[in-house]
Write a protein that holds these residues in place. Structure first.
Motif, PDB file in Angstrom:
ATOM      1  N   VAL A   1      82.277   8.146 -59.948  1.00 12.96           N
ATOM      2  CA  VAL A   1      83.022   9.243 -60.584  1.00 12.96           C
ATOM      3  C   VAL A   1      82.233   9.818 -61.759  1.00 12.96           C
ATOM      4  CG1 VAL A   1      85.124   9.822 -61.855  1.00 12.96           C
ATOM      5  CG2 VAL A   1      85.262   8.414 -59.793  1.00 12.96           C
ATOM      6  N   GLY A   2      81.685   8.965 -62.595  1.00 18.11           N
ATOM      7  CA  GLY A   2      80.909   9.444 -63.736  1.00 18.11           C
ATOM      8  C   GLY A   2      79.665  10.209 -63.319  1.00 18.11           C
ATOM      9  N   ALA A   3      78.954   9.673 -62.333  1.00 20.61           N
ATOM     10  CA  ALA A   3      77.736  10.337 -61.856  1.00 20.61           C
ATOM     11  C   ALA A   3      78.061  11.679 -61.204  1.00 20.61           C
ATOM     12  CB  ALA A   3      76.993   9.436 -60.871  1.00 20.61           C
ATOM     13  N   ARG A   4      79.131  11.736 -60.429  1.00 21.26           N
ATOM     14  CA  ARG A   4      79.535  13.000 -59.797  1.00 21.26           C
ATOM     15  C   ARG A   4      79.945  14.017 -60.855  1.00 21.26           C
ATOM     16  NH1 ARG A   4      78.506  15.473 -56.034  1.00 21.26           N
ATOM     17  NH2 ARG A   4      80.573  16.245 -55.587  1.00 21.26           N
ATOM     18  N   ALA A   5      80.686  13.579 -61.862  1.00 19.06           N
ATOM     19  CA  ALA A   5      81.093  14.496 -62.932  1.00 19.06           C
ATOM     20  C   ALA A   5      79.863  15.074 -63.631  1.00 19.06           C
ATOM     21  CB  ALA A   5      81.991  13.773 -63.931  1.00 19.06           C
ATOM     22  N   LYS A   6      78.891  14.222 -63.901  1.00 19.17           N
ATOM     23  CA  LYS A   6      77.661  14.685 -64.554  1.00 19.17           C
ATOM     24  C   LYS A   6      76.913  15.662 -63.659  1.00 19.17           C
ATOM     25  CE  LYS A   6      73.363  13.185 -66.640  1.00 19.17           C
ATOM     26  NZ  LYS A   6      72.545  12.046 -67.074  1.00 19.17           N
ATOM     27  N   SER A   7      76.806  15.336 -62.390  1.00 19.22           N
ATOM     28  CA  SER A   7      76.103  16.203 -61.444  1.00 19.22           C
ATOM     29  C   SER A   7      76.764  17.584 -61.351  1.00 19.22           C
ATOM     30  CB  SER A   7      76.083  15.530 -60.065  1.00 19.22           C
ATOM     31  OG  SER A   7      75.510  16.379 -59.110  1.00 19.22           O
ATOM     32  N   ILE A   8      78.080  17.599 -61.274  1.00 20.77           N
ATOM     33  CA  ILE A   8      78.803  18.876 -61.198  1.00 20.77           C
ATOM     34  C   ILE A   8      78.644  19.653 -62.495  1.00 20.77           C
ATOM     35  CG2 ILE A   8      81.089  19.926 -60.983  1.00 20.77           C
ATOM     36  CD1 ILE A   8      81.773  17.500 -59.111  1.00 20.77           C
ATOM     37  N   ARG A   9      78.751  18.946 -63.632  1.00 20.53           N
ATOM     38  CA  ARG A   9      78.579  19.606 -64.938  1.00 20.53           C
ATOM     39  C   ARG A   9      77.205  20.257 -65.028  1.00 20.53           C
ATOM     40  NH1 ARG A   9      75.850  18.083 -69.208  1.00 20.53           N
ATOM     41  NH2 ARG A   9      75.729  15.867 -68.711  1.00 20.53           N
ATOM     42  N   GLU A  10      76.180  19.504 -64.638  1.00 19.98           N
ATOM     43  CA  GLU A  10      74.823  20.028 -64.707  1.00 19.98           C
ATOM     44  C   GLU A  10      74.607  21.182 -63.732  1.00 19.98           C
ATOM     45  OE1 GLU A  10      72.511  16.464 -64.157  1.00 19.98           O
ATOM     46  OE2 GLU A  10      72.438  16.097 -66.322  1.00 19.98           O
ATOM     47  N   SER A  11      75.227  21.119 -62.555  1.00 18.73           N
ATOM     48  CA  SER A  11      75.073  22.212 -61.580  1.00 18.73           C
ATOM     49  C   SER A  11      75.715  23.501 -62.088  1.00 18.73           C
ATOM     50  CB  SER A  11      75.675  21.817 -60.228  1.00 18.73           C
ATOM     51  OG  SER A  11      77.085  21.869 -60.253  1.00 18.73           O
ATOM     52  N   ARG A  12      76.622  23.366 -63.036  1.00 19.16           N
ATOM     53  CA  ARG A  12      77.271  24.532 -63.633  1.00 19.16           C
ATOM     54  C   ARG A  12      76.602  24.928 -64.953  1.00 19.16           C
ATOM     55  NH1 ARG A  12      80.066  23.271 -59.805  1.00 19.16           N
ATOM     56  NH2 ARG A  12      82.101  23.740 -59.051  1.00 19.16           N
ATOM     57  N   SER A  13      75.473  24.294 -65.247  1.00 21.87           N
ATOM     58  CA  SER A  13      74.696  24.561 -66.467  1.00 21.87           C
ATOM     59  C   SER A  13      75.553  24.436 -67.717  1.00 21.87           C
ATOM     60  CB  SER A  13      74.049  25.954 -66.410  1.00 21.87           C
ATOM     61  OG  SER A  13      73.189  26.044 -65.302  1.00 21.87           O
ATOM     62  N   MET A  14      76.395  23.422 -67.733  1.00 21.67           N
ATOM     63  CA  MET A  14      77.274  23.193 -68.869  1.00 21.67           C
ATOM     64  C   MET A  14      76.729  22.024 -69.697  1.00 21.67           C
ATOM     65  SD  MET A  14      81.400  22.621 -68.849  1.00 21.67           S
ATOM     66  CE  MET A  14      81.685  24.225 -68.136  1.00 21.67           C
ATOM     67  N   GLU A  15      76.630  22.238 -70.980  1.00 22.59           N
ATOM     68  CA  GLU A  15      76.149  21.191 -71.881  1.00 22.59           C
ATOM     69  C   GLU A  15      77.231  20.126 -72.072  1.00 22.59           C
ATOM     70  OE1 GLU A  15      73.077  20.920 -73.130  1.00 22.59           O
ATOM     71  OE2 GLU A  15      72.516  22.760 -72.085  1.00 22.59           O
ATOM     72  N   LEU A  16      76.787  18.920 -72.338  1.00 22.34           N
ATOM     73  CA  LEU A  16      77.680  17.783 -72.535  1.00 22.34           C
ATOM     74  C   LEU A  16      78.705  18.061 -73.631  1.00 22.34           C
ATOM     75  CD1 LEU A  16      77.980  14.707 -71.635  1.00 22.34           C
ATOM     76  CD2 LEU A  16      76.769  14.213 -73.739  1.00 22.34           C
ATOM     77  N   ASP A  17      78.238  18.532 -74.786  1.00 20.13           N
ATOM     78  CA  ASP A  17      79.151  18.772 -75.901  1.00 20.13           C
ATOM     79  C   ASP A  17      80.128  19.913 -75.616  1.00 20.13           C
ATOM     80  OD1 ASP A  17      77.026  20.587 -76.051  1.00 20.13           O
ATOM     81  OD2 ASP A  17      77.027  20.639 -78.234  1.00 20.13           O
ATOM     82  N   GLN A  18      79.695  20.887 -74.833  1.00 13.81           N
ATOM     83  CA  GLN A  18      80.560  22.005 -74.471  1.00 13.81           C
ATOM     84  C   GLN A  18      81.727  21.516 -73.608  1.00 13.81           C
ATOM     85  OE1 GLN A  18      78.672  24.777 -71.810  1.00 13.81           O
ATOM     86  NE2 GLN A  18      80.109  26.414 -72.274  1.00 13.81           N
ATOM     87  N   LEU A  19      81.437  20.725 -72.578  1.00 14.96           N
ATOM     88  CA  LEU A  19      82.488  20.204 -71.718  1.00 14.96           C
ATOM     89  C   LEU A  19      83.379  19.239 -72.490  1.00 14.96           C
ATOM     90  CD1 LEU A  19      83.908  19.921 -69.004  1.00 14.96           C
ATOM     91  CD2 LEU A  19      82.175  18.211 -68.361  1.00 14.96           C
ATOM     92  N   ALA A  20      82.772  18.397 -73.293  1.00 15.00           N
ATOM     93  CA  ALA A  20      83.538  17.419 -74.066  1.00 15.00           C
ATOM     94  C   ALA A  20      84.588  18.100 -74.938  1.00 15.00           C
ATOM     95  CB  ALA A  20      82.597  16.570 -74.922  1.00 15.00           C
ATOM     96  N   SER A  21      84.184  19.134 -75.647  1.00 16.78           N
ATOM     97  CA  SER A  21      85.139  19.808 -76.532  1.00 16.78           C
ATOM     98  C   SER A  21      86.255  20.481 -75.740  1.00 16.78           C
ATOM     99  CB  SER A  21      84.435  20.814 -77.434  1.00 16.78           C
ATOM    100  OG  SER A  21      83.965  21.916 -76.708  1.00 16.78           O
ATOM    101  N   ARG A  22      85.945  20.958 -74.551  1.00 16.03           N
ATOM    102  CA  ARG A  22      86.960  21.628 -73.729  1.00 16.03           C
ATOM    103  C   ARG A  22      87.969  20.659 -73.123  1.00 16.03           C
ATOM    104  NH1 ARG A  22      84.515  26.151 -69.998  1.00 16.03           N
ATOM    105  NH2 ARG A  22      86.745  26.546 -69.731  1.00 16.03           N
ATOM    106  N   ILE A  23      87.600  19.382 -72.998  1.00 15.88           N
ATOM    107  CA  ILE A  23      88.555  18.428 -72.431  1.00 15.88           C
ATOM    108  C   ILE A  23      89.162  17.504 -73.487  1.00 15.88           C
ATOM    109  CG2 ILE A  23      87.487  18.518 -70.163  1.00 15.88           C
ATOM    110  CD1 ILE A  23      86.370  15.690 -70.695  1.00 15.88           C
ATOM    111  N   GLY A  24      88.713  17.652 -74.729  1.00 18.26           N
ATOM    112  CA  GLY A  24      89.323  16.900 -75.816  1.00 18.26           C
ATOM    113  C   GLY A  24      88.756  15.521 -76.078  1.00 18.26           C
ATOM    114  N   VAL A  25      87.455  15.365 -75.813  1.00 14.11           N
ATOM    115  CA  VAL A  25      86.781  14.104 -76.139  1.00 14.11           C
ATOM    116  C   VAL A  25      85.505  14.439 -76.904  1.00 14.11           C
ATOM    117  CG1 VAL A  25      87.680  12.887 -74.108  1.00 14.11           C
ATOM    118  CG2 VAL A  25      85.461  13.998 -73.962  1.00 14.11           C
ATOM    119  N   THR A  26      84.883  13.424 -77.471  1.00 10.76           N
ATOM    120  CA  THR A  26      83.598  13.650 -78.138  1.00 10.76           C
ATOM    121  C   THR A  26      82.490  13.659 -77.084  1.00 10.76           C
ATOM    122  OG1 THR A  26      83.115  11.301 -78.470  1.00 10.76           O
ATOM    123  CG2 THR A  26      84.399  12.425 -80.204  1.00 10.76           C
TER     124      THR A  26
END
Length: 75
Positions: free
Chosen positions: A9-34
């Motif tokens: 699940v973690g690896a797939r989430a990272k892969s999808i995030r990266e395929s959407r050119s989304m930075e880690l901190d950008q996604l984190a803030s949008r879902i309410g985590v650091t």
């Protein structure tokens, strides 16, 4: 076959995030985590709550089931 669901699940989430050119901190803030929490989730070091997981797939625009897809291995 022993499968570590959290690693998948973690690896797939990272892969999808990266395929959407989304930075880690950008996604984190949008879902309410650091960013650290999200990084640890993607590496299967830490788990996130179902509510945040639901926000994650919503922000990424994918169905929840897409995080549980096993990659086919040759051989």
């Amino acid at each position: 076959m022993d499968v570590d669901v959290f690693k998948i699940v973690g690896a797939r989430a990272k892969s999808i995030r990266e395929s959407r050119s989304m930075e880690l901190d950008q996604l984190a803030s949008r879902i309410g985590v650091t960013a650290r929490e999200l990084d640890r989730f993607e590496r299967a070091v830490e788990r996130i709550g179902l509510d945040k997981l639901a926000r994650l797939v919503n922000v990424l625009g994918v169905p929840m089931a897409s995080l549980f897809v096993l990659e086919e291995r040759n051989g």
